[in-house]
Design a protein around this motif. Structure first.
Motif, PDB file in Angstrom:
ATOM      1  N   VAL A 401     -11.008 -73.703 -17.931  1.00  0.00           N
ATOM      2  CA  VAL A 401      -9.747 -73.728 -17.399  1.00  0.00           C
ATOM      3  C   VAL A 401      -8.661 -74.390 -18.258  1.00  0.00           C
ATOM      4  O   VAL A 401      -7.537 -74.298 -18.097  1.00  0.00           O
ATOM      5  CB  VAL A 401      -9.989 -74.943 -16.096  1.00  0.00           C
ATOM      6  N   GLU A 402      -9.100 -74.802 -19.534  1.00  0.00           N
ATOM      7  CA  GLU A 402      -8.128 -75.256 -20.474  1.00  0.00           C
ATOM      8  C   GLU A 402      -7.387 -74.143 -21.138  1.00  0.00           C
ATOM      9  O   GLU A 402      -7.927 -73.198 -21.569  1.00  0.00           O
ATOM     10  CB  GLU A 402      -8.878 -75.914 -21.869  1.00  0.00           C
ATOM     11  N   ALA A 403      -6.025 -74.216 -21.020  1.00  0.00           N
ATOM     12  CA  ALA A 403      -5.156 -73.173 -21.648  1.00  0.00           C
ATOM     13  C   ALA A 403      -5.270 -73.041 -22.996  1.00  0.00           C
ATOM     14  O   ALA A 403      -5.396 -73.872 -23.622  1.00  0.00           O
ATOM     15  CB  ALA A 403      -3.464 -73.330 -21.501  1.00  0.00           C
ATOM     16  N   GLY A 404      -5.367 -71.643 -23.358  1.00  0.00           N
ATOM     17  CA  GLY A 404      -5.865 -71.161 -24.811  1.00  0.00           C
ATOM     18  C   GLY A 404      -7.120 -71.495 -25.316  1.00  0.00           C
ATOM     19  O   GLY A 404      -7.597 -71.170 -26.500  1.00  0.00           O
ATOM     20  N   ALA A 405      -8.174 -72.075 -24.394  1.00  0.00           N
ATOM     21  CA  ALA A 405      -9.314 -72.070 -24.787  1.00  0.00           C
ATOM     22  C   ALA A 405     -10.111 -70.902 -25.074  1.00  0.00           C
ATOM     23  O   ALA A 405      -9.819 -69.980 -24.316  1.00  0.00           O
ATOM     24  CB  ALA A 405     -10.183 -72.988 -23.852  1.00  0.00           C
ATOM     25  N   GLY A 406     -11.176 -70.955 -26.170  1.00  0.00           N
ATOM     26  CA  GLY A 406     -11.706 -69.650 -26.391  1.00  0.00           C
ATOM     27  C   GLY A 406     -12.895 -69.201 -25.268  1.00  0.00           C
ATOM     28  O   GLY A 406     -13.288 -70.068 -24.380  1.00  0.00           O
TER      29      GLY A 406
END
Length: 976
Positions: A401-406
């Protein structure tokens, strides 16, 4: 004169011209056969002898195997249609006497042929020399054939088969007539076939009109299932019949009623006779926290759903919120407003896809395909693959859910599971291996990349740490729980939440994972979990039409229920504070070829065998909030709704209201009727957040200013505002209006109509629920006039069934009358007037012991002693859904006994109206059992007693005992 595709090709004309130079006798013989539908051997022999008497029999064989013949069997040949057209044109240039001789010869030879053969040959002749007269003759022949193939009976089927064989072989000048096209369409329709290609490009209305010539009104069966519809032709047993037009085939269009067209284009269906079609639908719905839907997306078929957690608004519109992986492998992406953004086609080789996931910012979508990870970037719009470990097969992908997470990837590698992430590693080696798991069912990655929760294929929940796990000695893996069905976590990464196979939901800190706390318990196995963006609520779905919401706290709480229009299997938390719920089924709109429309609303909960009413009203206790008709009173109800729900109330009746003359507002006899209208709308929303249904009581006496149409229109407006039902204030309303009301409520699927009059004698149940001349025939619940005998029995301390003048015999007659009433009929019960204190509570205890729908004042059900009974009634199906049988205790006029049974659950309710403790003698036969021993559990105090053939049961003064029969403990070693 001929249409393209039907005109003889230049090649065929040149071939026959060249053949005529080499073998003129062969071409001349073929000319003499060109007016025949088919050429038999005898016909060929006679034609050669008649028109070419000097030729030899070898000419017949030469023609039989020449390119002028399309097909030749042992006895008959068919000329090639293009060759026949050239030959007829050549024949028409011959002397008229010769042409007429050929025609007469053909007619004489085939005078005993089937009518369709002669009809075909007459059309060939009529078209040979086009003129106004011959065109009229062609039309006459065509219309005669049209009448034949559109008539009823099996003979018309046979004619239709021949017509489809012969008509394409007719000259284009004949096929150009609309009657020729109608013959082909009508014949195809009655045989369940698609019509042939129309080279003349007629409008679709012409085809529809031709179908209508043979179509009949036929029944089609519709069964609403949890995932969609099953259509059957003819109707299958226990299906709902709807009317459509067709013969051997019915054309229908189906679309989810939750999503407006054109957002959800209808699915075109062709249902053949003796065929069933299963049509599932996948639905995604965005809900506000109060459960009100704000967006719906649907696709026909089963689909895997993915939702992006946070999607900021962007100008280019290339970020997505919702993704669906369809059965054929196509991936459909939708924007925040539900519009379709993109379709990623299925793999060219048809390889299956699974495990769809969307990045938090909506710019990337990933999936698993043939053991590899596929990924698509919406900007600039390209597909790419991700390399996998050697010898490993991808089984699950997950975007945190973290923006930009891989992208997190799970690979099956031998007997272990490898976990990787595309932007950071799970450990210093870049890959973390779990040797105790071989596949992954679900993944959850905490923001910051510190921990990952893995639910493996065996239902084991593992916590993997890239940082030390507090209290567990460094990084590594920790087994949190077994028999887990779903896992999620809070957006800030602090909490891991999971559901067990028994329906319980638990949570733990991601760093102090050994400390597990309960969230709550669901009545079913949880398939989808989500935690709200603020980390304060957990949402759960499990395959029925409810979304359960629990607050996260130090202790478990009962869930708040949000009712849905479809069974939900997945739930997602959105950055807007809303929820996205995915599931199957829901209401479906069917439309037929002749324009009729039907909305099929499935039962969202398992229906009873003879259920004629919405599931929630069966045995429901209705709390009456009298005089709650002002804006102030309704807002007070809303403010106290949490306490009302906690007391066990699930249905609240408000009113009575009178409709205004325009039907648009409520008139409560007070100055703030407009405020009352707004307050009632707010009350409905608040009540639904706590799982409480709202029924509005209407005063529907015959006011000349309020027409039936205005009543129906006003009720429809309130139903659109999610009102759960209507209660009719008196019986002076005409039966037809109530019948229209019932049909209106039925169209909304789960709404109820309740009759209020207490003037109905118990023995009138059959008439009240089944006779259209009775005012309340259409009601789901009708109030019976047991309150008078109930009040008399309590005041006179005479409730039992032994005395024929007491309450018990009246109750016996009331319950017996329902056995012959229509399915789903229920009695409503009101407490007697004039009772105070303990007598009111005793009356409530009696009514809560009965099958049907007690109607009790809200102030009474909120009293602690009554609230306990209300909760017990909700928790035991025998009390809320079970049948009722009045028990006879000889010499005990003070005691009323009612046996309630549902499935294998049996409860006997005992009420003592006397001023002293009473003791009754009971046996297992009073519980409907014989020759068995057992135990009795007192539901009120939790005590249990062994019981056998005879036992003595005491009931305190003005007291109640609810006794449930439990099976006796089996001795060790007893054979089962």
């Amino acid at each position: 004169m001929t249409a393209e595709g039907d005109m003889p090709s230049r090649g065929m004309e040149e071939y026959i011209a060249d053949l005529g130079k080499i073998r003129p006798e062969l071409v001349e013989l073929a000319e003499c056969l060109s007016l025949a539908a088919g050429v038999e051997r005898a016909f060929l022999r006679r034609a050669r002898l008649r028109f070419l008497p000097r030729s030899t029999a070898g000419l017949e064989a030469e023609l039989w195997f020449s390119p002028l013949v399309e097909a030749a069997g042992e006895k008959t040949l068919l000329l090639d249609p293009e060759a026949a057209a050239v030959l007829r044109r050549m024949l028409a240039r011959r002397p008229s006497r010769h042409v007429e001789d050929v025609r007469d010869f053909t007619a004489e030879a085939h005078r005993d042929a089937p009518p369709m053969t002669r009809w075909f040959e007459e059309l060939l002749w009529a078209d040979l020399f086009p003129s106004p007269a011959t065109r009229r003759e062609v039309v006459r022949h065509l219309e005669r054939a049209l009448d034949a193939v559109t008539s009823t009976g099996d003979a018309a089927d046979d004619l239709g088969r021949w017509a489809l064989h012969y008509l394409p072989r007719l000259p284009a000048g004949v096929q150009r007539h609309d009657a020729a096209w109608r013959i082909q369409v009508a014949s195809s329709e009655r045989l369940g076939l698609e019509p042939p290609h129309d080279p003349f490009g007629r409008p679709a209305t012409s085809t529809a009109e031709a179908r209508g010539l043979v179509q009949r009104d036929v029944p089609v069966g519709v069964s609403a299932r949890s995932d969609g519809l099953v259509l059957s032709f003819p109707p299958a047993d226990e299906s709902r019949p709807v009317r459509a037009v067709g013969v051997r085939k019915v054309r229908l269009a189906a679309a989810s009623a939750l999503t407006p067209v054109p957002a959800a284009p209808p699915v075109r269906l062709e249902l053949h006779r003796n065929q069933q079609i299963h049509l599932p639908f996948t639905v995604v719905q965005r809900l506000r926290d109060d459960g009100v839907p704000t967006l719906s997306i649907s696709h026909a078929g089963a689909a895997v759903v993915a939702v992006a957690a946070g999607v900021p608004a962007v100008a280019d519109g290339r970020r997505t919120r919702y993704g669906m992986l369809l059965e054929d492998g196509t991936i459909v992406l939708h924007a925040v407003d539900g519009t379709e953004v993109l379709r990623i086609p299925a793999a060219p080789d048809g390889a299956p896809r699974s495990s769809l996931t969307l990045s938090a910012d909506g710019t990337h979508v990933a999936w698993v395909e043939q053991g590899k990870v596929g990924q698509y970037r919406l900007t600039p719009g390209e597909t790419s693959g991700i390399s996998r470990p050697e010898g490993a097969e991808a089984c699950r992908v997950h975007f945190p859910v973290e923006a930009g997470a891989g992208l997190v990837q799970a690979y099956t590698s031998g007997s272990a599971l490898q976990l990787r992430r595309s932007d950071t590693s799970l450990s210093e080696g870049g890959t973390f291996t779990n040797e105790q798991a071989t596949t992954a069912r679900a993944l959850w990655w905490t923001p910051g990349g510190r921990h990952l929760a893995l639910l493996d294929g065996s239902g084991n929940l593992w916590l993997h740490g890239g940082a030390p796990l507090e209290g567990h000695g460094g990084s590594g893996q920790l087994l949190l729980a077994r028999d887990v069905t779903a896992v999620t976590g809070s957006p800030d990464g602090r909490l891991i939440v999971w559901a067990m196979a028994d329906g319980s939901v638990q949570y733990a800190s991601a760093t102090a994972a050994g400390i597990v706390a309960p969230v709550g318990s669901a009545p079913w196995q949880v398939t989808g979990l989500a935690v709200s963006g603020d980390g304060r609520q957990v949402a759960a779905a499990g395959g029925d039409a409810r979304l359960l919401l629990w607050p996260i706290g130090p202790t478990a709480h009962p869930p708040r229920e949000v009712r849905l229009a479809f069974p939900a299997y997945g739930v997602f938390a959105l950055d807007t504070g809303e929820w996205a719920v995915s599931g199957t089924g829901g209401p479906v709109e069917l439309s037929t070829e002749d324009g009729r429309r039907y909305v099929i609303t499935p039962d969202v909960e398992a229906p009873a065998a003879t259920d004629g009413a919405p599931e929630w009203i069966r045995g429901c206790v209705m709390a009456l909030a009298p005089q709650a008709t002002t804006g102030t009173g309704l807002r007070e109800l809303a403010a106290g709704m949490e306490g009302t729900a906690r007391s066990g109330v699930r249905c609240l009746v408000v009113g009575p209201f009178r409709l205004s003359a325009d039907g648009g507002t409520l008139e409560a006899g007070v100055p703030d009727s407009g405020e009352a209208t707004a307050a009632l709308a707010d009350l409905i929303g608040v009540a639904h957040r706590y799982g409480v249904h709202i029924v509005m009581e209407l005063n529907m006496d015959r006011d000349p200013d309020v027409t039936a149409a205005r009543v129906l229109d006003s009720v429809r407006r309130w139903l659109d505002r999610d009102l759960d039902g209507v209660r009719v204030a008196d019986r002076s309303v005409e039966p037809g209006v109530l019948d229209d009301l019932r049909h209106l409520l039925d169209g909304y699927g789960d709404r109820v109509l309740v009759g209020r009059s207490a003037a109905l004698a118990p023995l009138a149940a059959t008439r009240a629920f089944g006779d259209p001349d009775e005012a309340e025939a259409a009601c789901h619940v009708v109030l019976t006039s047991l309150d008078e005998t109930l009040g008399r029995g309590i005041r006179n301390r005479n409730l039992g069934a032994y005395d024929p003048t007491s309450f018990g015999p009246d109750l016996t007659r009331a319950l017996s009358s329902l056995r012959t009433a229509r399915p789903g009929a229920q009695w409503g019960y009101a407490p007697a007037a004039g009772l105070e204190g303990a007598q009111r509570q005793l009356a409530a205890a009696v009514l809560l012991s009965l099958p049907g729908c007690p109607v009790l004042p809200l102030s009474l059900v909120e009293e602690p002693a009554v609230a306990v009974l209300l909760q017990l009634r909700r928790n035991h199906l025998a009390l809320s859904r079970g049948s009722g049988h009045v028990l006879h205790f000889v010499g005990q006029p003070m005691v009323l006994g009612v046996r309630r049974t549902h499935g294998d659950e049996t409860i006997v309710c005992l009420v003592n109206a006397g001023s002293e403790t009473e003791t009754v003698t009971m046996s297992l036969s009073d519980f409907g059992r014989r020759g068995e021993s057992g135990r009795l559990l007192d539901l009120l105090d939790g005590t249990a007693i062994d019981c056998s053939t005879d036992m003595s049961v005491t009931i305190p003064t003005a007291g109640v005992r609810w006794l449930r029969l439990l099976p006796a403990a089996r001795a060790l070693g007893r054979e089962e």
